[in-house]
Write a protein that holds these residues in place. Structure first.
Motif, short mmCIF file in Angstrom:
data_model
loop_
_atom_site.label_atom_id
_atom_site.label_comp_id
_atom_site.label_asym_id
_atom_site.label_seq_id
_atom_site.Cartn_x
_atom_site.Cartn_y
_atom_site.Cartn_z
N LEU A 1 0.83 -1.21 0.00
CA LEU A 1 0.00 0.00 0.00
C LEU A 1 0.86 1.26 0.00
CD1 LEU A 1 -3.03 -0.70 2.38
CD2 LEU A 1 -3.03 -0.42 -0.09
N PHE A 2 2.03 1.18 0.61
CA PHE A 2 2.94 2.33 0.58
C PHE A 2 3.37 2.62 -0.86
CE2 PHE A 2 4.54 3.03 5.08
CZ PHE A 2 4.27 4.39 5.03
N GLY A 3 3.59 1.57 -1.63
CA GLY A 3 3.91 1.78 -3.04
C GLY A 3 2.77 2.46 -3.77
N TRP A 4 1.54 2.08 -3.45
CA TRP A 4 0.36 2.72 -4.03
C TRP A 4 0.27 4.17 -3.56
CZ3 TRP A 4 -5.40 0.98 -3.01
CH2 TRP A 4 -6.23 1.61 -3.93
N GLN A 5 0.60 4.40 -2.29
CA GLN A 5 0.61 5.76 -1.77
C GLN A 5 1.56 6.66 -2.55
OE1 GLN A 5 -1.96 6.64 0.17
NE2 GLN A 5 -0.90 7.03 2.08
N VAL A 6 2.73 6.14 -2.86
CA VAL A 6 3.73 6.95 -3.58
C VAL A 6 3.22 7.31 -4.98
CG1 VAL A 6 6.03 6.93 -4.59
CG2 VAL A 6 5.68 6.08 -2.27
N THR A 7 2.73 6.31 -5.71
CA THR A 7 2.29 6.56 -7.09
C THR A 7 1.07 7.48 -7.13
OG1 THR A 7 0.97 4.52 -7.03
CG2 THR A 7 3.20 4.37 -7.92
N SER A 8 0.16 7.34 -6.17
CA SER A 8 -1.03 8.19 -6.17
C SER A 8 -0.78 9.54 -5.49
CB SER A 8 -2.19 7.48 -5.46
OG SER A 8 -1.87 7.22 -4.11
N GLY A 9 0.29 9.65 -4.71
CA GLY A 9 0.56 10.88 -3.99
C GLY A 9 1.42 11.88 -4.74
N ILE A 10 2.22 11.39 -5.70
CA ILE A 10 3.10 12.31 -6.43
C ILE A 10 2.31 13.38 -7.18
CG2 ILE A 10 4.71 12.46 -8.37
CD1 ILE A 10 6.01 9.92 -7.37
#
Length: 273
Positions: A251-260
């Motif tokens: 989920l952290f990986g998803w956070q990075v891609t959706s947060g940039i």
């Protein structure tokens, strides 16, 4: 007669005009024309309050001025903290696997020792081999077993050294400390992010980034709740703990891609400080 009719019509028109003007002058449903100034002031205040109450609330949707908290400095706290927590989460997971490795090395070493031949009282295979070869009657089969077991003894020595190194590094205590810190700081900034968004925009924006953050906090809570059972040797709890943390890293990986993209908008629409 025509002149009399015209005169009558003119008088009627004048009367209608006077009546209309009189009705305009007397139209005062709120009685604001009263001479009592205090009553007039009170009613004016009521009208002003009603007008303020009926004003659309959208003008104050963003709430009060939060100062630096809704500026670029406060807005960047969340992404910086979460990028740090992502790396910290991977580090904590590695420490957890190191502790698991240290804990299971004992079973692996015991299993390997069971495959060794009888050393006839010798402290090592090398000593047992030397004794067997110097005996009056050399048992070739026993000597062959000892020679075949030498790589296993070497493997056991390497595993024992690895376990000793891991024990001196203390991954168990480090994993516990980092995990507790990760849960605290991560949860705090998972809440700070939406609060900062609401302070700037007056509303939240439901989407993948918000959902992933909420799921991440739930997984942290699940992983932490397994610790008491893990300390009692419950393997099912260990499996849930590991699975929750691995899912959290995902989920952290998803956070990075959706947060940039959100981070880029924050930089674009905010100012220092």
């Amino acid at each position: 007669m025509p002149s009399s009719s015209a005169s009558t019509s003119t008088r009627l028109t004048a009367l209608d005009t006077d009546a209309f003007e009189s009705s305009i002058e007397t139209f005062d449903p709120l009685n604001l024309s009263e001479e009592n100034s205090s009553t007039h002031n009170n009613r004016a205040a009521v009208i002003a309050a009603a007008a303020a109450f009926m004003t659309p609330l959208s003008a104050n949707a963003a709430g009060p001025d939060w100062g630096i908290f809704e500026g670029r400095t406060g807005s960047l706290l969340h992404p910086v903290a979460m990028f740090t927590m992502a790396a910290f989460s991977v580090s904590t997971g590695l420490l957890g696997f190191q502790w698991r490795r240290q804990r299971t090395l004992g079973d692996e070493i015991s299993s390997l020792k069971k495959t060794l031949p009888d050393l006839a009282g010798a402290s090592s295979i090398a000593d047992a081999l030397q004794n067997a070869q110097s005996a009056e009657t050399v048992d070739s089969a026993y000597v062959a077993k000892l020679k075949a077991a030498m790589p296993i003894e070497s493997q056991i020595s390497e595993l024992q050294k690895e376990r000793k190194d891991l024990a001196s590094a203390g991954p168990r205590d480090k994993h516990f400390s980092q995990g507790a810190l990760l849960a605290f700081i991560g949860t705090a900034f998972a809440i700070e992010g939406p609060l900062n968004t609401y302070a700037r925009a007056g509303k939240l924006f439901p989407g993948p980034h918000l959902y992933a953050g909420a799921g991440l906090v739930v997984l942290w809570a699940l992983a932490a709740s397994m610790v008491p059972a893990m300390q009692k040797g419950n393997d099912a709890a260990r499996t849930v703990h590991i699975g929750a943390n691995l899912a959290g890293i995902g989920l952290f990986g998803w956070q990075v891609t959706s947060g940039i993209p959100i981070l880029l908008k924050v930089v674009e629409f905010t100012k220092w400080p």
